[in-house]
Design an enzyme around this catalytic site. Structure first.
Site, PDB file in Angstrom:
ATOM      1  N   LYS A  82       0.841  -1.194   0.000  1.00 10.72           N
ATOM      2  CA  LYS A  82       0.000   0.000   0.000  1.00 10.72           C
ATOM      3  C   LYS A  82       0.879   1.248   0.000  1.00 10.72           C
ATOM      4  O   LYS A  82       1.920   1.280   0.677  1.00 10.72           O
ATOM      5  CB  LYS A  82      -0.889  -0.041   1.244  1.00 10.72           C
ATOM      6  CG  LYS A  82      -1.924   1.066   1.365  1.00 10.72           C
ATOM      7  CD  LYS A  82      -2.787   0.810   2.604  1.00 10.72           C
ATOM      8  CE  LYS A  82      -3.864   1.868   2.794  1.00 10.72           C
ATOM      9  NZ  LYS A  82      -4.733   1.543   3.955  1.00 10.72           N
ATOM     10  N   SER A 155      -9.740   2.088   2.459  1.00  9.57           N
ATOM     11  CA  SER A 155      -8.443   2.665   2.105  1.00  9.57           C
ATOM     12  C   SER A 155      -7.476   1.673   1.479  1.00  9.57           C
ATOM     13  O   SER A 155      -6.706   2.046   0.596  1.00  9.57           O
ATOM     14  CB  SER A 155      -7.807   3.350   3.325  1.00  9.57           C
ATOM     15  OG  SER A 155      -7.168   2.456   4.178  1.00  9.57           O
ATOM     16  N   SER A 179      -9.963  -1.073   7.334  1.00 10.28           N
ATOM     17  CA  SER A 179      -9.473  -0.972   5.959  1.00 10.28           C
ATOM     18  C   SER A 179      -8.560  -2.086   5.486  1.00 10.28           C
ATOM     19  O   SER A 179      -8.094  -2.050   4.349  1.00 10.28           O
ATOM     20  CB  SER A 179      -8.780   0.377   5.758  1.00 10.28           C
ATOM     21  OG  SER A 179      -9.734   1.409   5.809  1.00 10.28           O
TER      22      SER A 179
END
Length: 465
Positions: A82, A155, A179
């Site tokens: 991420k 997210s 998330s």
């Protein structure tokens, strides 16, 4: 085995093929990069593809294999992270436009540990702005590979999409209110939100410091356990990390005899769509067949802690963005702006009240968890919403509270949880549920998840691309 059969392999299985020299790191890395180039222009899961760096890592891994040198458990396995995680020499924008030119000089600790295990970092995965609710208006949102009209899951959406679509063999996400678990449920994946402090947050862009959890997302519980075992452990660069040197995960169990699993039927079903309730009932029956003892429990009332999550997170995100907000407020999107303003307007007395309520709630959950080994609950009260429904959620505090009622409480308490798939809606959208363990109970999560997936095949389904 042809390259076309490889992209949905488990990371552990691929690692074994590489160690057996049945496929080379260069070959598999090139194949996945080609797949990214072909599919991701429409999926938007990657914020940055690091082709040259990835191929250089693959060649180094291949030389290591040829030299019969020591190899880590992920040698040659392509993963992605991420875009909150620092990767040395590569931009880390954190889903924003204001940080698009930030280039860290070191890896986040979790990224460094993946590299030390031999993993090849393919690139950085897209996320919502600052890891809050919605994507920055100037950035294309990741597309759910199961159905483009539906949410890809908060997210860590890029992590969910890339892993589900076979564009990496596992990924790193973060979870502040759900998330890791939301995109795992939306994309048919298994994700672990560890105990708070289990995985170092050094080099991870902050949303809400006391609520943020870093963890893995994968296509199976076995892979999620493998990744967690690599990235977990004390880090002197993160003073909040737990003191244990490494996480000890036991050998996978074939059954769950002796395991006490609690369920609060009233909490799980109130306001929860029938399709979710039915899928959870099937999962409970499977757990019984595996030998688990199902105990009815009464979970503490979550309404106050859910309502106050936004105040708690808002105060912390206001601190995290103090250098850029309000100075660069015009460059922020509306959702993150609203959260920061909530934090900036919160009084010290109100914040202390929230912290006291949170501590009291944590104590109640600890007492319940001392009486069982695991808790089972939905991830969310409905399957992945459409984009129109999601827009309504973002604007309606009551709807948003409903969305996070099963996830945010465990960010507030820091308990570890694992989300894993347990069915599909009539429209073909994945459905997920979660196990929750006592603090430090990741081994119990992995034992239960792996055993459940030995006798179910929900995690083996893949989107048609």
């Amino acid at each position: 085995m042809s390259n076309s059969d490889l992209h949905y392999l488990d990371a552990g299985a691929l690692a074994r093929l590489i160690r057996a020299r049945e496929i080379s790191p260069v070959e598999i890395t090139s194949a996945i990069l080609d797949r990214i180039a072909r599919l991701d222009p429409s999926l938007h899961s990657y914020a940055l593809v690091m082709r040259d760096q990835a191929m250089a890592q693959a060649k180094a891994a291949e030389q290591q294999l040829l030299a019969d040198g020591p190899s880590g458990p992920l040698l040659g396995v392509p993963i992605a992270v991420k875009d909150l995680y620092w990767v040395a020499g590569s931009p880390t924008a954190a889903g924003t436009t204001i940080h698009r030119d930030f280039v860290p000089t070191e890896d986040a600790t979790a990224v460094r540990r993946l590299r030390e295990a031999g993993a090849i970092v393919l690139g950085k995965l897209q996320l919502t702005e600052g890891a809050f609710a919605t994507h920055h208006p100037a950035i294309a949102s990741p597309v759910n590979p199961w159905h483009a009209d539906h949410w890809a899951g908060a997210s860590s959406s890029g992590s969910g999409v890339a892993t589900a679509a076979g564009l990496c063999y596992g990924s790193l996400g973060t979870d502040t209110g759900g998330s890791i678990r939301f995109p795992s449920a939306a994309n048919g994946l298994t994700g672990i939100k560890p105990t708070w402090g289990r995985v170092s947050r050094h080099g991870v862009f902050e949303l809400g410091a006391s609520l943020d959890h870093a963890g893995p997302m994968a296509r199976s519980a076995a892979d999620a356990a493998l990744l967690l075992g690599i990235i977990a452990g004390h880090d002197p660069l993160d003073p909040t990390s737990l003191p244990e040197a490494r996480l000890s995960l036991p050998d996978a169990a074939h059954d769950l005899r002796g395991l006490r699993i609690g369920i609060d039927y009233a909490w799980n079903t109130e306001g929860t769509d029938d399709v979710i309730v039915q899928a959870l009932d099937r999962a409970v029956n499977t757990l019984k067949e595996l030998g688990a003892e199902i105990r009815e429990v009464s979970f503490p009332d979550v309404r106050a802690v859910v309502d106050e999550w936004q105040v708690n997170c808002g105060a912390e995100v206001a601190v995290a963005h103090a250098d850029t907000f309000p100075r660069l407020a015009s460059e922020y999107g509306p959702a993150l702006t609203r959260l920061i303003e909530i934090g900036r307007e919160t009084s010290a007395m109100r914040y202390q009240e929230v912290l006291l309520n949170r501590a009291a709630f944590r104590g109640k959950v600890n007492k319940l968890m001392s009486e069982i080994d695991l808790l089972i609950a939905p991830v969310q009260p409905f399957a992945a919403p459409t984009h129109d429904q999601l827009s309504a959620l973002a604007q309606d505090p009551d709807l948003n509270a409903r969305l996070i009622q099963f996830t945010a409480p465990f960010n507030s308490t820091g308990h570890p949880s694992m989300a894993l798939p347990c069915g599909f809606t009539s429209a073909g959208l994945p459905i997920g549920f979660q196990f929750v363990a006592p603090h430090g109970g990741e081994a119990l999560l992995c034992r239960a998840g792996i055993a459940f997936q030995r006798v179910t095949n929900w995690h083996c389904a893949h989107p048609s691309l």
